[in-house]
Design a protein around this motif. Structure first.
Motif, PDB file in Angstrom:
ATOM      1  N   ASP A  10       0.838  -1.180   0.000  1.00  0.00           N
ATOM      2  CA  ASP A  10       0.000   0.000   0.000  1.00  0.00           C
ATOM      3  C   ASP A  10       0.883   1.244   0.000  1.00  0.00           C
ATOM      4  N   PRO A  11       0.486   2.257  -0.769  1.00  0.00           N
ATOM      5  CA  PRO A  11       1.312   3.473  -0.787  1.00  0.00           C
ATOM      6  C   PRO A  11       1.224   4.201   0.555  1.00  0.00           C
ATOM      7  N   GLU A  12       2.310   4.768   0.955  1.00  0.00           N
ATOM      8  CA  GLU A  12       2.365   5.519   2.214  1.00  0.00           C
ATOM      9  C   GLU A  12       2.535   7.004   1.902  1.00  0.00           C
ATOM     10  N   ILE A  13       1.901   7.796   2.690  1.00  0.00           N
ATOM     11  CA  ILE A  13       2.088   9.236   2.574  1.00  0.00           C
ATOM     12  C   ILE A  13       3.001   9.652   3.711  1.00  0.00           C
ATOM     13  N   ASN A  14       4.141  10.167   3.350  1.00  0.00           N
ATOM     14  CA  ASN A  14       5.119  10.577   4.337  1.00  0.00           C
ATOM     15  C   ASN A  14       4.818  12.035   4.739  1.00  0.00           C
ATOM     16  N   LEU A  15       4.449  12.260   5.973  1.00  0.00           N
ATOM     17  CA  LEU A  15       4.072  13.583   6.457  1.00  0.00           C
ATOM     18  C   LEU A  15       5.253  14.383   7.008  1.00  0.00           C
ATOM     19  N   THR A  16       6.388  13.793   7.091  1.00  0.00           N
ATOM     20  CA  THR A  16       7.535  14.481   7.664  1.00  0.00           C
ATOM     21  C   THR A  16       7.907  15.748   6.895  1.00  0.00           C
ATOM     22  N   PRO A  17       8.015  15.723   5.562  1.00  0.00           N
ATOM     23  CA  PRO A  17       8.339  16.972   4.854  1.00  0.00           C
ATOM     24  C   PRO A  17       7.254  18.043   5.024  1.00  0.00           C
ATOM     25  N   LEU A  18       5.987  17.634   5.058  1.00  0.00           N
ATOM     26  CA  LEU A  18       4.906  18.588   5.244  1.00  0.00           C
ATOM     27  C   LEU A  18       5.001  19.268   6.613  1.00  0.00           C
ATOM     28  N   ILE A  19       5.269  18.488   7.639  1.00  0.00           N
ATOM     29  CA  ILE A  19       5.402  19.046   8.987  1.00  0.00           C
ATOM     30  C   ILE A  19       6.610  19.983   9.056  1.00  0.00           C
ATOM     31  N   ASP A  20       7.695  19.611   8.392  1.00  0.00           N
ATOM     32  CA  ASP A  20       8.876  20.473   8.369  1.00  0.00           C
ATOM     33  C   ASP A  20       8.575  21.831   7.721  1.00  0.00           C
ATOM     34  N   VAL A  21       7.848  21.815   6.609  1.00  0.00           N
ATOM     35  CA  VAL A  21       7.509  23.051   5.919  1.00  0.00           C
ATOM     36  C   VAL A  21       6.598  23.913   6.790  1.00  0.00           C
ATOM     37  N   VAL A  22       5.621  23.306   7.452  1.00  0.00           N
ATOM     38  CA  VAL A  22       4.710  24.060   8.318  1.00  0.00           C
ATOM     39  C   VAL A  22       5.478  24.692   9.473  1.00  0.00           C
ATOM     40  N   PHE A  23       6.397  23.967  10.076  1.00  0.00           N
ATOM     41  CA  PHE A  23       7.189  24.536  11.173  1.00  0.00           C
ATOM     42  C   PHE A  23       8.090  25.664  10.682  1.00  0.00           C
ATOM     43  N   LEU A  24       8.673  25.532   9.498  1.00  0.00           N
ATOM     44  CA  LEU A  24       9.503  26.608   8.963  1.00  0.00           C
ATOM     45  C   LEU A  24       8.671  27.858   8.692  1.00  0.00           C
ATOM     46  N   MET A  25       7.458  27.684   8.161  1.00  0.00           N
ATOM     47  CA  MET A  25       6.592  28.838   7.939  1.00  0.00           C
ATOM     48  C   MET A  25       6.197  29.483   9.269  1.00  0.00           C
ATOM     49  N   LEU A  26       5.915  28.674  10.264  1.00  0.00           N
ATOM     50  CA  LEU A  26       5.564  29.200  11.579  1.00  0.00           C
ATOM     51  C   LEU A  26       6.715  30.010  12.156  1.00  0.00           C
ATOM     52  N   ILE A  27       7.917  29.501  12.059  1.00  0.00           N
ATOM     53  CA  ILE A  27       9.085  30.225  12.569  1.00  0.00           C
ATOM     54  C   ILE A  27       9.292  31.521  11.791  1.00  0.00           C
ATOM     55  N   PHE A  29       7.015  33.411  10.236  1.00  0.00           N
ATOM     56  CA  PHE A  29       6.022  34.411  10.619  1.00  0.00           C
ATOM     57  C   PHE A  29       6.227  34.918  12.042  1.00  0.00           C
ATOM     58  N   MET A  30       6.696  34.079  12.927  1.00  0.00           N
ATOM     59  CA  MET A  30       6.956  34.534  14.294  1.00  0.00           C
ATOM     60  C   MET A  30       8.114  35.526  14.322  1.00  0.00           C
TER      61      MET A  30
END
Length: 140
Positions: A10-27, A29-30
């Motif tokens: 079954d194909p897996e969706i790797n969320l690690t890059p998505l979480i990394d991008v969201v944290f970088l955007m959060l940093i 904007f802060m």
């Protein structure tokens, strides 16, 4: 030879890059956001260093002298009651639309603040919205 059908993974969706991008955007904007401190604001009297250009319609001049007397376009009012001031402003604007008429409040520097507030209140009750306060240019 292996004739058994292969089982597909079954194909897996790797969320690690998505979480990394969201944290970088959060940093980002802060760090780039400016935080204002409302409690550090200090009130100071304004200074005017620019001149206002003249318009076609002459403004209504409301003058307050040091003794607390009101003048509209150079004519003294009988008293300084709000009703008298309101009626005089209505007479001064005449048939013009109140929202388009400019009013310039020329208060003496030594006049009481309550008189300026009374003049602004009367202008608001008449429907005048373009109110300015006259100042003298700052000498450098």
């Amino acid at each position: 030879m292996n004739l058994r059908p292969r089982r597909r993974e079954d194909p897996e969706i790797n969320l690690t890059p998505l979480i990394d991008v969201v944290f970088l955007m959060l940093i980002f904007f802060m760090v780039s956001t400016t935080f204002l401190r409302e409690s550090d604001l200090q009130v100071s009297l304004p200074e005017a260093s620019t001149e206002v250009t003249a318009e076609e319609n002459a403004p209504v001049e409301l003058t307050i002298n040091r003794q607390g007397s009101f003048f509209i376009n150079g004519e003294a009012l009988v008293n300084s009651r709000p009703e008298t001031l309101r009626r005089a402003l209505e007479d001064a604007i005449g048939a013009r639309e109140a929202a388009s008429v400019r009013v310039v409040v020329r208060a003496d520097a030594e006049s009481a603040h309550r008189l300026v507030v009374r003049a602004l209140d009367a202008a608001g009750q008449v429907g005048l919205r373009r109110v300015g306060i006259a100042t003298i240019p700052v000498e450098e």
